[in-house]
Scaffold this motif. Structure first.
Motif, PDB file in Angstrom:
ATOM      1  N   GLY A  84      -1.045  -1.847 -11.167  1.00 37.96           N
ATOM      2  CA  GLY A  84      -1.136  -3.462 -11.035  1.00 37.96           C
ATOM      3  C   GLY A  84      -2.172  -3.994 -10.373  1.00 37.96           C
ATOM      4  N   ASP A  85      -2.268  -5.207 -10.707  1.00 36.12           N
ATOM      5  CA  ASP A  85      -3.594  -6.011 -10.103  1.00 36.12           C
ATOM      6  C   ASP A  85      -3.506  -5.720  -8.417  1.00 36.12           C
ATOM      7  N   VAL A  86      -4.659  -6.050  -7.872  1.00 34.84           N
ATOM      8  CA  VAL A  86      -5.007  -6.104  -6.629  1.00 34.84           C
ATOM      9  C   VAL A  86      -5.912  -7.314  -6.287  1.00 34.84           C
ATOM     10  N   ILE A  87      -5.327  -8.227  -5.882  1.00 33.41           N
ATOM     11  CA  ILE A  87      -5.906  -9.715  -5.492  1.00 33.41           C
ATOM     12  C   ILE A  87      -6.044  -9.919  -4.033  1.00 33.41           C
ATOM     13  N   ILE A  88      -7.139 -10.038  -3.583  1.00 35.32           N
ATOM     14  CA  ILE A  88      -7.249  -9.962  -2.175  1.00 35.32           C
ATOM     15  C   ILE A  88      -8.216 -11.485  -1.971  1.00 35.32           C
ATOM     16  N   GLY A  89      -7.795 -12.492  -1.269  1.00 34.65           N
ATOM     17  CA  GLY A  89      -8.394 -13.508  -1.082  1.00 34.65           C
ATOM     18  C   GLY A  89      -9.528 -13.644  -0.096  1.00 34.65           C
ATOM     19  N   ASP A  90      -9.777 -14.973   0.360  1.00 33.84           N
ATOM     20  CA  ASP A  90     -11.062 -15.419   1.133  1.00 33.84           C
ATOM     21  C   ASP A  90     -10.786 -14.987   2.606  1.00 33.84           C
ATOM     22  N   TYR A  91     -11.878 -14.751   3.215  1.00 32.53           N
ATOM     23  CA  TYR A  91     -12.123 -14.522   4.755  1.00 32.53           C
ATOM     24  C   TYR A  91     -10.747 -13.635   5.339  1.00 32.53           C
ATOM     25  N   THR A  92     -10.564 -12.586   4.469  1.00 36.61           N
ATOM     26  CA  THR A  92      -9.405 -11.482   4.799  1.00 36.61           C
ATOM     27  C   THR A  92     -10.137 -10.093   5.080  1.00 36.61           C
ATOM     28  N   ARG A  93      -9.621  -9.618   6.261  1.00 39.33           N
ATOM     29  CA  ARG A  93     -10.212  -8.254   6.605  1.00 39.33           C
ATOM     30  C   ARG A  93      -9.207  -7.060   6.165  1.00 39.33           C
ATOM     31  N   ILE A  94      -9.548  -6.040   5.677  1.00 42.70           N
ATOM     32  CA  ILE A  94      -8.752  -4.867   5.485  1.00 42.70           C
ATOM     33  C   ILE A  94      -9.298  -3.918   6.209  1.00 42.70           C
ATOM     34  N   GLY A  95      -8.425  -3.492   7.151  1.00 40.14           N
ATOM     35  CA  GLY A  95      -9.071  -2.451   8.331  1.00 40.14           C
ATOM     36  C   GLY A  95      -9.155  -0.919   7.680  1.00 40.14           C
ATOM     37  N   LEU A  96      -9.658  -0.254   8.956  1.00 37.98           N
ATOM     38  CA  LEU A  96      -9.844   1.101   8.577  1.00 37.98           C
ATOM     39  C   LEU A  96      -8.528   1.984   8.137  1.00 37.98           C
ATOM     40  N   ARG A  97      -9.117   2.987   7.279  1.00 35.68           N
ATOM     41  CA  ARG A  97      -7.891   3.802   6.809  1.00 35.68           C
ATOM     42  C   ARG A  97      -6.661   3.348   5.830  1.00 35.68           C
ATOM     43  N   GLN A 114      -5.336  -1.088  11.117  1.00 35.86           N
ATOM     44  CA  GLN A 114      -5.522   0.378  10.879  1.00 35.86           C
ATOM     45  C   GLN A 114      -4.521   0.930  10.253  1.00 35.86           C
ATOM     46  N   ASN A 115      -4.876   1.855   9.079  1.00 40.97           N
ATOM     47  CA  ASN A 115      -3.801   2.952   8.668  1.00 40.97           C
ATOM     48  C   ASN A 115      -2.381   2.215   8.214  1.00 40.97           C
ATOM     49  N   ILE A 116      -2.667   1.092   7.269  1.00 34.07           N
ATOM     50  CA  ILE A 116      -1.556   0.167   6.728  1.00 34.07           C
ATOM     51  C   ILE A 116      -1.487   1.028   5.344  1.00 34.07           C
ATOM     52  N   THR A 117      -0.032   1.017   4.868  1.00 35.62           N
ATOM     53  CA  THR A 117       0.108   1.455   3.566  1.00 35.62           C
ATOM     54  C   THR A 117       0.899   0.334   2.880  1.00 35.62           C
ATOM     55  N   ILE A 118       0.352  -0.018   1.828  1.00 30.48           N
ATOM     56  CA  ILE A 118       0.937  -1.155   0.993  1.00 30.48           C
ATOM     57  C   ILE A 118       1.126  -0.678  -0.595  1.00 30.48           C
ATOM     58  N   SER A 119       2.192  -0.375  -0.847  1.00 29.67           N
ATOM     59  CA  SER A 119       2.087   0.139  -2.143  1.00 29.67           C
ATOM     60  C   SER A 119       3.208  -0.543  -3.048  1.00 29.67           C
ATOM     61  N   GLY A 120       2.776  -1.185  -4.149  1.00 30.31           N
ATOM     62  CA  GLY A 120       3.893  -1.821  -5.130  1.00 30.31           C
ATOM     63  C   GLY A 120       4.324  -0.673  -6.091  1.00 30.31           C
ATOM     64  N   LEU A 121       3.989   0.703  -5.907  1.00 28.10           N
ATOM     65  CA  LEU A 121       4.290   1.733  -6.996  1.00 28.10           C
ATOM     66  C   LEU A 121       5.726   2.566  -6.062  1.00 28.10           C
ATOM     67  N   ASN A 122       6.478   2.772  -7.058  1.00 27.37           N
ATOM     68  CA  ASN A 122       7.445   3.575  -6.537  1.00 27.37           C
ATOM     69  C   ASN A 122       7.693   4.787  -7.744  1.00 27.37           C
ATOM     70  N   HIS A 123       8.189   5.929  -7.361  1.00 29.44           N
ATOM     71  CA  HIS A 123       8.486   7.070  -8.284  1.00 29.44           C
ATOM     72  C   HIS A 123       9.869   6.993  -8.733  1.00 29.44           C
ATOM     73  N   ARG A 124      10.363   6.966  -9.969  1.00 25.39           N
ATOM     74  CA  ARG A 124      11.797   7.166 -10.539  1.00 25.39           C
ATOM     75  C   ARG A 124      12.330   8.419  -9.925  1.00 25.39           C
ATOM     76  N   TYR A 125      13.696   8.391  -9.540  1.00 26.73           N
ATOM     77  CA  TYR A 125      14.286   9.802  -9.364  1.00 26.73           C
ATOM     78  C   TYR A 125      15.750   9.595  -9.856  1.00 26.73           C
ATOM     79  N   GLU A 126      15.964   9.373 -11.029  1.00 27.66           N
ATOM     80  CA  GLU A 126      17.340   9.408 -11.395  1.00 27.66           C
ATOM     81  C   GLU A 126      17.970  10.643 -11.833  1.00 27.66           C
TER      82      GLU A 126
END
Length: 206
Positions: A84-97, A114-126
């Motif tokens: 999926g798309d990754v769109i990051i705006g203006d004057y934004t800071r993504i920290g370490l790791r 720091q150390n933030i996880t942002i994930s739009g992905l999930n694995h199915r487990y049906e």
């Protein structure tokens, strides 16, 4: 046929999807020819945007990647637009790791610690009789509004919408939407304060 129609046709054809994926990726990472020969002509960063040298950019033309002007992605962060798309705006800071896996849209003047996880992905487990990696994935967009601040070691799960002017406390796990002008903490995170415009101050939520 324009490019968007070609991409749509590929996405809806399992055979073509496998072929293109094999051609462009190796072990879930874009091949070097994609990074060196295609990405520079497809992805254009905003004025004075910075991606630090040790950042891992797993991005390809299959989906969008955009980094706004005066924005920074710090060292050892991983950015992946494979699902999926990754769109990051203006004057934004993504920290370490940090780890950012699309689909994700981050607004303007946002701070990720720091150390933030942002994930739009999930694995199915049906089907418990099958290994998880054989059951496919789902994707649900994450949005972070303008002027928000996400504290260190936080996790934001797929499908969550974080409003504008939001503060998320360190170590929080965001599993539900957070409204504008609020402060959320905890696992799972809950709103503990909102900004009252009549009183012009933050007030506690019981």
């Amino acid at each position: 046929m324009n490019l968007s129609k070609v991409k749509d046709k590929i996405k809806h054809s399992p055979n073509w999807k496998r072929r293109i994926h094999s051609l462009m990726f190796s072990n879930a990472r874009p091949r070097l020819w994609v990074k060196w020969l295609i990405n520079p002509f497809v992805f254009h960063h905003g004025k004075k945007a910075v991606i630090r040298r040790q950042t891992v950019m797993n991005v390809s033309p299959i989906n969008q990647f955009h980094l706004g002007m005066h924005s920074t992605i710090e060292e050892y962060t991983i950015v992946d637009n494979g699902v999926g798309d990754v769109i990051i705006g203006d004057y934004t800071r993504i920290g370490l790791r940090c780890t950012i896996i699309g689909p994700v849209q981050i607004g303007n003047h946002v701070i990720l610690a720091q150390n933030i996880t942002i994930s739009g992905l999930n694995h199915r487990y049906e089907d418990p009789q099958l290994p998880i990696h054989q059951q496919g994935v789902t994707a649900a967009s994450i949005q972070i509004g303008d002027d928000s601040w996400i504290g260190a070691n936080s996790v934001i799960t797929a499908g969550v919408n974080i409003g504008k002017h939001v503060v998320v406390g360190a170590g929080s796990v965001i599993t539900k939407d957070i409204p504008d002008y609020s402060i959320a903490v905890g696992n799972p995170a809950r709103v503990i304060k909102i900004f009252d415009f009549d009183q012009k101050k933050w007030i506690s939520v019981k």
